[in-house]
Scaffold this motif. Structure first.
Motif, PDB file in Angstrom:
ATOM      1  N   THR A 147     -18.244  -1.582 -11.621  1.00 49.80           N
ATOM      2  CA  THR A 147     -16.588  -2.087 -10.462  1.00 49.80           C
ATOM      3  C   THR A 147     -15.713  -1.523 -10.309  1.00 49.80           C
ATOM      4  OG1 THR A 147     -18.035  -4.470 -11.562  1.00 49.80           O
ATOM      5  CG2 THR A 147     -15.927  -4.819  -9.781  1.00 49.80           C
ATOM      6  N   LEU A 148     -14.587  -1.075 -11.255  1.00 47.95           N
ATOM      7  CA  LEU A 148     -13.921  -0.288 -11.161  1.00 47.95           C
ATOM      8  C   LEU A 148     -13.708   0.868 -10.676  1.00 47.95           C
ATOM      9  CD1 LEU A 148     -10.333  -0.911 -12.559  1.00 47.95           C
ATOM     10  CD2 LEU A 148     -11.542   1.000 -14.485  1.00 47.95           C
ATOM     11  N   PHE A 149     -14.684   1.349 -10.701  1.00 46.35           N
ATOM     12  CA  PHE A 149     -15.201   2.852 -10.649  1.00 46.35           C
ATOM     13  C   PHE A 149     -15.561   3.350  -8.930  1.00 46.35           C
ATOM     14  CE2 PHE A 149     -14.975   4.160 -15.765  1.00 46.35           C
ATOM     15  CZ  PHE A 149     -13.360   4.641 -14.960  1.00 46.35           C
ATOM     16  N   GLN A 150     -15.878   1.714  -8.756  1.00 46.50           N
ATOM     17  CA  GLN A 150     -16.604   1.385  -7.262  1.00 46.50           C
ATOM     18  C   GLN A 150     -15.038   1.782  -6.601  1.00 46.50           C
ATOM     19  OE1 GLN A 150     -19.358  -2.021  -7.233  1.00 46.50           O
ATOM     20  NE2 GLN A 150     -21.215  -1.092  -8.556  1.00 46.50           N
ATOM     21  N   ASP A 151     -14.361   1.338  -6.637  1.00 48.81           N
ATOM     22  CA  ASP A 151     -13.580   1.182  -5.434  1.00 48.81           C
ATOM     23  C   ASP A 151     -13.173   2.572  -5.695  1.00 48.81           C
ATOM     24  OD1 ASP A 151     -13.296  -1.307  -4.725  1.00 48.81           O
ATOM     25  OD2 ASP A 151     -11.687  -1.441  -6.312  1.00 48.81           O
ATOM     26  N   HIS A 152     -12.665   3.078  -3.873  1.00 50.66           N
ATOM     27  CA  HIS A 152     -12.141   4.222  -3.933  1.00 50.66           C
ATOM     28  C   HIS A 152     -10.601   4.264  -4.637  1.00 50.66           C
ATOM     29  CE1 HIS A 152     -15.924   5.820  -2.735  1.00 50.66           C
ATOM     30  NE2 HIS A 152     -15.632   5.020  -2.150  1.00 50.66           N
ATOM     31  N   GLN A 153     -10.286   3.257  -4.744  1.00 49.69           N
ATOM     32  CA  GLN A 153      -9.029   3.828  -5.284  1.00 49.69           C
ATOM     33  C   GLN A 153      -7.924   3.090  -6.409  1.00 49.69           C
ATOM     34  OE1 GLN A 153      -6.395   2.472  -1.990  1.00 49.69           O
ATOM     35  NE2 GLN A 153      -4.525   1.748  -3.308  1.00 49.69           N
ATOM     36  N   ILE A 154      -7.693   3.671  -7.496  1.00 51.54           N
ATOM     37  CA  ILE A 154      -7.591   2.465  -8.661  1.00 51.54           C
ATOM     38  C   ILE A 154      -5.757   2.641  -8.784  1.00 51.54           C
ATOM     39  CG2 ILE A 154      -7.290   3.156 -11.316  1.00 51.54           C
ATOM     40  CD1 ILE A 154     -10.272   4.048 -10.734  1.00 51.54           C
ATOM     41  N   THR A 155      -5.802   1.482  -9.197  1.00 51.60           N
ATOM     42  CA  THR A 155      -3.602   1.517  -9.552  1.00 51.60           C
ATOM     43  C   THR A 155      -4.237   1.986 -11.239  1.00 51.60           C
ATOM     44  OG1 THR A 155      -3.313   0.133  -7.730  1.00 51.60           O
ATOM     45  CG2 THR A 155      -1.953  -0.096  -9.567  1.00 51.60           C
ATOM     46  N   CYS A 156      -3.183   3.010 -11.446  1.00 49.65           N
ATOM     47  CA  CYS A 156      -3.197   3.407 -13.129  1.00 49.65           C
ATOM     48  C   CYS A 156      -1.356   2.725 -12.862  1.00 49.65           C
ATOM     49  CB  CYS A 156      -3.149   4.686 -13.055  1.00 49.65           C
ATOM     50  SG  CYS A 156      -5.033   4.813 -13.312  1.00 49.65           S
ATOM     51  N   ILE A 157      -1.283   2.035 -14.242  1.00 52.39           N
ATOM     52  CA  ILE A 157       0.014   1.582 -14.284  1.00 52.39           C
ATOM     53  C   ILE A 157       0.182   2.036 -16.227  1.00 52.39           C
ATOM     54  CG2 ILE A 157       1.283  -0.165 -14.850  1.00 52.39           C
ATOM     55  CD1 ILE A 157      -0.781  -1.728 -14.366  1.00 52.39           C
ATOM     56  N   ARG A 158       2.050   2.588 -16.341  1.00 55.18           N
ATOM     57  CA  ARG A 158       2.130   3.367 -17.011  1.00 55.18           C
ATOM     58  C   ARG A 158       3.834   3.263 -17.379  1.00 55.18           C
ATOM     59  NH1 ARG A 158       2.130   9.317 -15.603  1.00 55.18           N
ATOM     60  NH2 ARG A 158       0.416   9.592 -16.908  1.00 55.18           N
ATOM     61  N   LYS A 159       3.397   2.539 -19.025  1.00 55.65           N
ATOM     62  CA  LYS A 159       5.249   1.743 -19.306  1.00 55.65           C
ATOM     63  C   LYS A 159       5.712   3.368 -19.424  1.00 55.65           C
ATOM     64  CE  LYS A 159       6.810  -2.202 -21.734  1.00 55.65           C
ATOM     65  NZ  LYS A 159       6.341  -2.862 -22.808  1.00 55.65           N
ATOM     66  N   ARG A 160       7.321   3.223 -19.035  1.00 54.50           N
ATOM     67  CA  ARG A 160       8.482   3.820 -18.984  1.00 54.50           C
ATOM     68  C   ARG A 160       9.065   3.597 -20.617  1.00 54.50           C
ATOM     69  NH1 ARG A 160      11.049   5.969 -14.897  1.00 54.50           N
ATOM     70  NH2 ARG A 160      11.699   4.447 -14.202  1.00 54.50           N
ATOM     71  N   GLY A 161      10.010   4.463 -20.984  1.00 60.56           N
ATOM     72  CA  GLY A 161      10.516   4.166 -22.113  1.00 60.56           C
ATOM     73  C   GLY A 161      11.535   2.824 -22.043  1.00 60.56           C
ATOM     74  N   PRO A 162      12.339   2.241 -22.359  1.00 61.50           N
ATOM     75  CA  PRO A 162      13.619   1.090 -22.801  1.00 61.50           C
ATOM     76  C   PRO A 162      14.694   2.059 -21.423  1.00 61.50           C
ATOM     77  CG  PRO A 162      12.814   1.947 -24.644  1.00 61.50           C
ATOM     78  CD  PRO A 162      11.985   2.592 -24.235  1.00 61.50           C
ATOM     79  N   GLU A 163      15.377   2.944 -21.773  1.00 63.26           N
ATOM     80  CA  GLU A 163      16.154   3.362 -20.911  1.00 63.26           C
ATOM     81  C   GLU A 163      16.017   3.493 -19.474  1.00 63.26           C
ATOM     82  OE1 GLU A 163      13.491   5.460 -22.894  1.00 63.26           O
ATOM     83  OE2 GLU A 163      13.132   7.359 -21.374  1.00 63.26           O
ATOM     84  N   HIS A 164      14.547   3.315 -19.116  1.00 66.32           N
ATOM     85  CA  HIS A 164      14.499   3.020 -17.301  1.00 66.32           C
ATOM     86  C   HIS A 164      14.843   1.794 -17.386  1.00 66.32           C
ATOM     87  CE1 HIS A 164      13.196   6.786 -17.192  1.00 66.32           C
ATOM     88  NE2 HIS A 164      12.323   6.753 -18.348  1.00 66.32           N
ATOM     89  N   GLU A 165      15.531   1.301 -16.016  1.00 65.06           N
ATOM     90  CA  GLU A 165      15.314   0.083 -15.518  1.00 65.06           C
ATOM     91  C   GLU A 165      14.546   0.033 -15.105  1.00 65.06           C
ATOM     92  OE1 GLU A 165      18.297  -2.635 -12.442  1.00 65.06           O
ATOM     93  OE2 GLU A 165      19.358  -0.561 -13.654  1.00 65.06           O
ATOM     94  N   LEU A 166      13.584   0.378 -14.419  1.00 64.80           N
ATOM     95  CA  LEU A 166      12.558   0.201 -13.568  1.00 64.80           C
ATOM     96  C   LEU A 166      11.464   1.020 -14.820  1.00 64.80           C
ATOM     97  CD1 LEU A 166      12.893   1.614  -9.573  1.00 64.80           C
ATOM     98  CD2 LEU A 166      13.101  -1.001 -10.680  1.00 64.80           C
ATOM     99  N   ARG A 167      10.682  -0.380 -15.307  1.00 66.31           N
ATOM    100  CA  ARG A 167       9.905   0.323 -16.454  1.00 66.31           C
ATOM    101  C   ARG A 167       8.346   0.816 -16.212  1.00 66.31           C
ATOM    102  NH1 ARG A 167      11.083  -1.860 -21.886  1.00 66.31           N
ATOM    103  NH2 ARG A 167       9.509  -0.936 -21.892  1.00 66.31           N
ATOM    104  N   TYR A 168       7.848   0.310 -15.297  1.00 60.93           N
ATOM    105  CA  TYR A 168       7.050   0.689 -14.899  1.00 60.93           C
ATOM    106  C   TYR A 168       6.633   1.492 -13.733  1.00 60.93           C
ATOM    107  CZ  TYR A 168       6.565  -3.291 -17.630  1.00 60.93           C
ATOM    108  OH  TYR A 168       5.719  -4.231 -18.622  1.00 60.93           O
ATOM    109  N   GLU A 169       5.881   2.221 -14.493  1.00 64.36           N
ATOM    110  CA  GLU A 169       4.812   3.638 -13.315  1.00 64.36           C
ATOM    111  C   GLU A 169       4.238   2.685 -12.325  1.00 64.36           C
ATOM    112  OE1 GLU A 169       5.097   7.775 -13.634  1.00 64.36           O
ATOM    113  OE2 GLU A 169       4.388   8.457 -12.331  1.00 64.36           O
ATOM    114  N   ALA A 170       3.629   3.058 -11.214  1.00 62.93           N
ATOM    115  CA  ALA A 170       2.857   2.403 -10.826  1.00 62.93           C
ATOM    116  C   ALA A 170       1.948   3.414 -10.237  1.00 62.93           C
ATOM    117  CB  ALA A 170       2.166   1.764  -9.702  1.00 62.93           C
ATOM    118  N   ILE A 171       0.844   3.773 -10.540  1.00 65.26           N
ATOM    119  CA  ILE A 171      -0.227   5.193  -9.950  1.00 65.26           C
ATOM    120  C   ILE A 171      -1.257   5.084  -9.209  1.00 65.26           C
ATOM    121  CG2 ILE A 171      -0.396   7.969 -10.468  1.00 65.26           C
ATOM    122  CD1 ILE A 171       1.067   7.253 -13.089  1.00 65.26           C
ATOM    123  N   THR A 172      -1.183   5.363  -7.584  1.00 61.29           N
ATOM    124  CA  THR A 172      -2.137   5.248  -6.965  1.00 61.29           C
ATOM    125  C   THR A 172      -3.617   6.764  -6.567  1.00 61.29           C
ATOM    126  OG1 THR A 172      -1.760   3.695  -5.962  1.00 61.29           O
ATOM    127  CG2 THR A 172      -3.688   4.496  -5.134  1.00 61.29           C
TER     128      THR A 172
END
Ligand SMILES: [Zn+2]
Length: 407
Positions: A147-172
């Motif tokens: 079901t996940l791969f049927q979409d033509h778009q996937i959002t990937c989430i990468r958690k970043r180190g505690p030194e970043h205020e914005l802790r998450y990178e959302a990758i399309t």
């Protein structure tokens, strides 16, 4: 000139060196014994307390098989008021060793039961393997991925180190012609509501066979893509086509009976026994006073506690009556049971049984020491949720368990 008794009263009961002293929890705080009424004052030197016992307890409570049970059964570690945190497992990874050579990702369910997470692994240029706790779990996982791969778009989430205020990178990631392409990414304070979590295999895990990538489903339902030698895009391409071609007949679901679990921890032999023996000596010192435990008959066990050599004599309790007696303890309680057996010439041998998270282990504290001058044996019940210690005689302990004693 000082008398023998004043000299000994200024020495550490373990190393027999003069202080400075520090307060020692009779029962380790990490085991729920953070009870102000059960402290040793001016008995244990700072060096033994901090340098030796501190490290020993950390090793026993955070990096031994006991840590696994503790993390799941005990709601919080040492009581630090607002700063109380859940006890953690210090593990680099949670993997299960299997016959294929590729370790499986596992997690621990209730009562520390290992559960093989549903997962697909890239094992060669065109090959992959699948694992799950059972065929239904595998089927359901593959359906979720499909079901996940049927979409033509996937959002990937990468958690970043505690030194970043914005802790998450959302990758399309966009898919066209069976190829995923990194379209855009943004940094956020909170993770997107849904997406595929990205992780990297720990490069320090040298010596293990690491797959190029693994896609797995955690116990909370989250899907994780872990990569080592491949890119996220290539791994997604691979798994998308693997899922399309998935055939249940060609995929073997492993038998997970009696799995060997490797949680990537360094287990040091005898550490738990040393901690139990130390609690035993502490309990004797607290109950009978410092003079009792400074008897030369305890020198042997103190050396074992301080240095690990020789190993503490002990093992798992096999006597069914004692096991029953300890298993009957109220929920969320550890039990420490100090007992003695008579030896020639009016002396006694002292053993302690620690019943921790449902497992009973005994250690020998001494072979030839004087008969205790106060009633024996003794039970100590540790309410590890509320950090309360209760001392009971055998009769008091038994009173709470009448059904056992009618037989
Ligand atoms: Zn000392």
């Amino acid at each position: 000139m000082t008398t023998q008794s004043t000299a000994s009263s200024s020495l550490c009961i373990y190393c027999e060196e003069p202080g400075p002293f520090s307060k020692e929890h009779v029962i380790s705080a990490g085991l729920g014994g953070d009870d102000k009424r059960f402290m040793l004052v001016d008995m244990v030197c700072k060096r033994c307390n901090t340098d030796v016992f501190g490290k020993l307890e950390l090793a026993a409570l955070r990096s031994s098989p006991l840590a696994i049970s503790r993390a799941f059964l005990q709601p919080h570690g040492r009581d630090r008021g607002k700063h109380t945190t859940a006890p953690g497992i210090q593990a680099r990874r949670k993997l299960m060793v299997n016959a294929s050579g590729y370790p499986d990702e596992v997690d621990f369910g209730p009562h520390a039961k290992p559960i093989v997470l549903p997962q697909l692994k890239i094992t060669g240029e065109k090959s992959f393997s699948s694992t799950a706790a059972g065929p239904d779990e595998l089927r359901s996982f593959v359906t979720t991925l499909s079901t996940l791969f049927q979409d033509h778009q996937i959002t990937c989430i990468r958690k970043r180190g505690p030194e970043h205020e914005l802790r998450y990178e959302a990758i399309t990631m966009l898919r066209s012609d069976n190829t995923f392409i990194h379209a855009e990414s943004s940094f956020q304070a909170k993770p997107p509501r849904a997406g595929l979590w990205l992780e990297r295999y720990d490069e320090t895990d040298a010596g293990d066979v690491t797959p190029a990538a693994t896609i797995l489903q955690k116990l909370n339902g989250g899907i994780v893509l872990k990569t080592s030698s491949t890119t996220v895009e290539d791994a997604l391409d691979f798994f998308a086509s693997a899922v399309e071609q998935f055939s249940y007949e060609s995929q073997v679901t492993r038998d997970t009976e009696g799995p060997i679990v490797s949680v990537g921890m360094t287990a040091t032999i005898g550490v738990m026994e040393r901690v139990i023996a130390k609690i035993g000596i502490n309990l004797l010192a607290h109950y009978l006073g410092r003079d009792y435990v400074t008897d030369p008959g305890f020198r042997h066990i103190k050396t074992s506690i301080l240095t690990g050599n020789p190993l503490v004599t002990g093992g798992l309790v096999e006597n069914n009556r004692i096991k029953q007696l300890l298993n009957a303890a109220p929920a969320n309680h550890h039990v420490f049971y100090l007992n003695r057996t008579r030896q020639p010439e009016g002396q006694v041998a002292i053993t302690m049984i620690a019943h921790l998270y449902g497992v009973a282990q005994w250690v020998r504290l001494a072979l030839n020491v004087p008969e205790p001058h106060l009633p024996f044996p003794l039970f100590f019940l540790v309410d590890y949720v509320n950090h309360k210690v209760k001392q009971q005689s055998e009769a008091e302990y038994a009173e709470a368990l009448p059904e056992m004693w009618d037989k």
